[in-house]
Design a protein around this motif. Structure first.
Motif, mmCIF file in Angstrom:
data_model
loop_
_atom_site.group_PDB
_atom_site.id
_atom_site.type_symbol
_atom_site.label_atom_id
_atom_site.label_comp_id
_atom_site.label_asym_id
_atom_site.label_seq_id
_atom_site.Cartn_x
_atom_site.Cartn_y
_atom_site.Cartn_z
ATOM 1 N N GLY A 172 -7.708 6.061 11.545
ATOM 2 C CA GLY A 172 -7.389 5.253 10.395
ATOM 3 C C GLY A 172 -6.067 5.600 9.869
ATOM 4 O O GLY A 172 -6.046 5.666 8.610
ATOM 5 N N TYR A 201 2.280 10.866 7.307
ATOM 6 C CA TYR A 201 2.447 12.108 6.593
ATOM 7 C C TYR A 201 1.084 13.088 7.268
ATOM 8 O O TYR A 201 1.314 14.334 7.379
ATOM 9 C CB TYR A 201 2.055 11.935 5.035
ATOM 10 C CG TYR A 201 0.791 11.705 4.754
ATOM 11 C CD1 TYR A 201 -0.168 12.594 4.417
ATOM 12 C CD2 TYR A 201 0.307 10.337 4.558
ATOM 13 C CE1 TYR A 201 -1.428 12.192 4.081
ATOM 14 C CE2 TYR A 201 -0.742 9.745 4.203
ATOM 15 C CZ TYR A 201 -1.761 10.906 3.897
ATOM 16 O OH TYR A 201 -3.207 10.651 3.826
ATOM 17 N N ASP A 243 -5.779 2.558 14.370
ATOM 18 C CA ASP A 243 -6.024 1.737 13.088
ATOM 19 C C ASP A 243 -6.745 0.379 13.757
ATOM 20 O O ASP A 243 -6.664 0.017 14.623
ATOM 21 C CB ASP A 243 -5.055 1.509 11.989
ATOM 22 C CG ASP A 243 -5.357 1.175 10.824
ATOM 23 O OD1 ASP A 243 -5.973 2.096 10.185
ATOM 24 O OD2 ASP A 243 -5.400 -0.084 10.503
ATOM 25 N N TYR A 254 2.462 6.037 -1.837
ATOM 26 C CA TYR A 254 3.396 7.013 -1.239
ATOM 27 C C TYR A 254 4.846 7.001 -1.669
ATOM 28 O O TYR A 254 5.926 7.247 -0.993
ATOM 29 C CB TYR A 254 3.499 6.803 0.203
ATOM 30 C CG TYR A 254 2.202 7.224 0.804
ATOM 31 C CD1 TYR A 254 1.526 8.351 0.871
ATOM 32 C CD2 TYR A 254 1.048 6.149 0.990
ATOM 33 C CE1 TYR A 254 0.410 8.935 1.269
ATOM 34 C CE2 TYR A 254 -0.189 6.511 1.450
ATOM 35 C CZ TYR A 254 -0.530 7.650 1.664
ATOM 36 O OH TYR A 254 -2.030 8.086 1.796
ATOM 37 N N TYR A 294 0.575 -1.226 -0.090
ATOM 38 C CA TYR A 294 0.070 0.182 0.064
ATOM 39 C C TYR A 294 0.875 1.349 -0.050
ATOM 40 O O TYR A 294 0.431 2.216 -0.678
ATOM 41 C CB TYR A 294 -0.990 -0.039 1.268
ATOM 42 C CG TYR A 294 -1.698 1.195 1.354
ATOM 43 C CD1 TYR A 294 -2.832 1.446 0.762
ATOM 44 C CD2 TYR A 294 -1.525 2.360 2.382
ATOM 45 C CE1 TYR A 294 -3.672 2.595 0.641
ATOM 46 C CE2 TYR A 294 -2.315 3.426 2.492
ATOM 47 C CZ TYR A 294 -3.460 3.627 1.705
ATOM 48 O OH TYR A 294 -3.874 4.733 1.976
HETATM 49 N N1 SAM Z 1 -4.767 6.884 6.565
HETATM 50 C C1 SAM Z 1 -4.006 6.326 5.928
HETATM 51 C C2 SAM Z 1 -3.748 6.979 4.223
HETATM 52 O O1 SAM Z 1 -3.930 8.210 4.281
HETATM 53 O O2 SAM Z 1 -3.108 6.414 3.622
HETATM 54 C C3 SAM Z 1 -4.712 4.607 5.447
HETATM 55 C C4 SAM Z 1 -6.079 4.702 4.919
HETATM 56 S S1 SAM Z 1 -6.537 3.166 4.125
HETATM 57 C C5 SAM Z 1 -7.094 3.388 2.557
HETATM 58 C C6 SAM Z 1 -7.829 2.995 5.108
HETATM 59 C C7 SAM Z 1 -7.338 2.424 6.681
HETATM 60 O O3 SAM Z 1 -8.723 2.067 7.264
HETATM 61 C C8 SAM Z 1 -6.296 1.286 6.647
HETATM 62 O O4 SAM Z 1 -5.423 1.264 7.274
HETATM 63 C C9 SAM Z 1 -7.527 0.066 7.208
HETATM 64 O O5 SAM Z 1 -6.547 -0.790 8.220
HETATM 65 C C10 SAM Z 1 -8.438 0.900 7.889
HETATM 66 N N2 SAM Z 1 -9.689 0.584 8.494
HETATM 67 C C11 SAM Z 1 -10.230 -0.600 8.051
HETATM 68 N N3 SAM Z 1 -11.340 -0.844 8.505
HETATM 69 C C12 SAM Z 1 -11.598 -0.047 9.360
HETATM 70 C C13 SAM Z 1 -12.458 0.235 10.344
HETATM 71 N N4 SAM Z 1 -13.652 -0.398 10.551
HETATM 72 N N5 SAM Z 1 -12.281 1.464 11.165
HETATM 73 C C14 SAM Z 1 -11.372 2.322 11.166
HETATM 74 N N6 SAM Z 1 -10.360 1.869 10.348
HETATM 75 C C15 SAM Z 1 -10.345 0.925 9.435
#
Ligand code: SAM
Length: 274
Positions: free
Chosen positions: A70, A76, A92, A31, A26
């Motif tokens: 999350g 960043y 997370d 990134y 990811y």
């Molecule tokens: N914040 C980071 C970014 O800006 O790149 C990560 C975003 S990533 C697209 C979505 C994130 O949501 C993942 O790290 C995932 O583990 C987390 N996630 C999944 N299910 C979730 C839930 N039910 N509640 C909160 N976070 C969750």
């Protein structure tokens, strides 16, 4: 009732998708250049960092505690906020992502991505020498006091005693709510759930994808996303008890569409709890 059941099973299906999330992949997809090309103003990561820098430095966002909802495996999103708040909590849903963050914070820099160019870029935005990045890294390691579990689909997203009873002074959340929600209703409900973590009149800085229906969380790990437009973001914020201060939109240049998702744009919202 039928609708509620459908949404519940959708939430469970999303949780199952995330079991295959690969933090290193990811980070690599999203990134590194061209998405994180610090020599280009129209690269997506510098755009996000500029929005966050501005939002944290307008004088209205203040207090003791900043909580990132999350966080995933990324840092960043708190590089500007860590200078304004004395305490930062990262969160997370996945243990794997919390471990990735823990490695950077406690093992002196060992993580799947080198955050140095990010630290240097934000130092420059702050009018500091880019060599001040080591001070920023030390500050971040000092102010991040916890990396905790969160579930935005739970009416109580964090453990009961995780935050002071007054709540956080500010929340930041990037690419989380739309990428974990099966539909728009679940996205709005999640906005309402995280609102409970915020003190009255506290700020929410929300970054998210526009027009995205999936992204890859690792090789072959296709994660569905609620495709949002600007009007839906504004309406959901209002409906969930926030006052919108500003919405900014970025449209992805063709060469940022690198085959890891179908995102067409990014929104940045600065809002306040009513
Ligand atoms: N914040 C980071 C970014 O800006 O790149 C990560 C975003 S990533 C697209 C979505 C994130 O949501 C993942 O790290 C995932 O583990 C987390 N996630 C999944 N299910 C979730 C839930 N039910 N509640 C909160 N976070 C969750």
């Amino acid at each position: 009732m039928m609708q509620e059941k459908k949404s519940e099973s959708g939430v469970a299906a999303m949780a199952a998708c995330y079991q295959k999330f690969d933090p290193a992949a990811y980070l690599q997809y999203n990134y590194t250049p061209p998405r994180a090309d610090f020599s280009r103003k129209d690269s997506i990561v510098p755009w996000k960092l500029a929005c966050l820098h501005r939002a944290f430095n307008e004088g209205d966002v203040s207090g003791e505690l900043l909580v990132d909802i999350g966080s995933g495996p990324t840092l960043y999103q708190v590089l500007s906020g860590c200078e304004v708040f004395n305490k930062v909590i990262l969160t997370d849903f996945l243990e794997l992502n919390r471990q990735e963050l823990h490695r950077w914070l406690h093992n002196n820099g060992s993580s799947s991505l080198d955050w140095t160019p990010y630290l240097q870029h934000v130092c420059k935005l702050e009018g500091r020498r880019s060599s001040a990045w080591t001070e920023k890294a030390a500050r971040l390691r000092r102010v991040v006091t916890d990396i905790l579990h969160v579930d935005v689909h739970s009416p109580q997203p964090m453990a009961q005693d995780a935050l002071p009873s007054t709540g956080a002074d500010c929340l930041v959340s990037c690419f989380c709510l739309e990428s974990v929600s099966p539909d728009l209703a679940a996205f709005s409900r999640a906005l309402g759930h995280i609102r409970k973590l915020l003190r009255p009149r506290g700020h929410l800085l929300l970054i998210g994808a526009l027009g995205e229906s999936y992204y890859f969380g690792g090789p072959g790990v296709r994660i569905p996303v609620v495709p949002l437009d600007e009007a839906q973001v504004c309406a959901s914020l209002k409906e969930s008890g926030y006052t919108l201060i500003r919405l900014e939109v970025y449209t992805l240049p063709q060469d940022m569409r690198v085959g890891v998702d179908d995102v067409t744009g990014v929104f940045f919202a600065k809002a306040k709890k009513d």
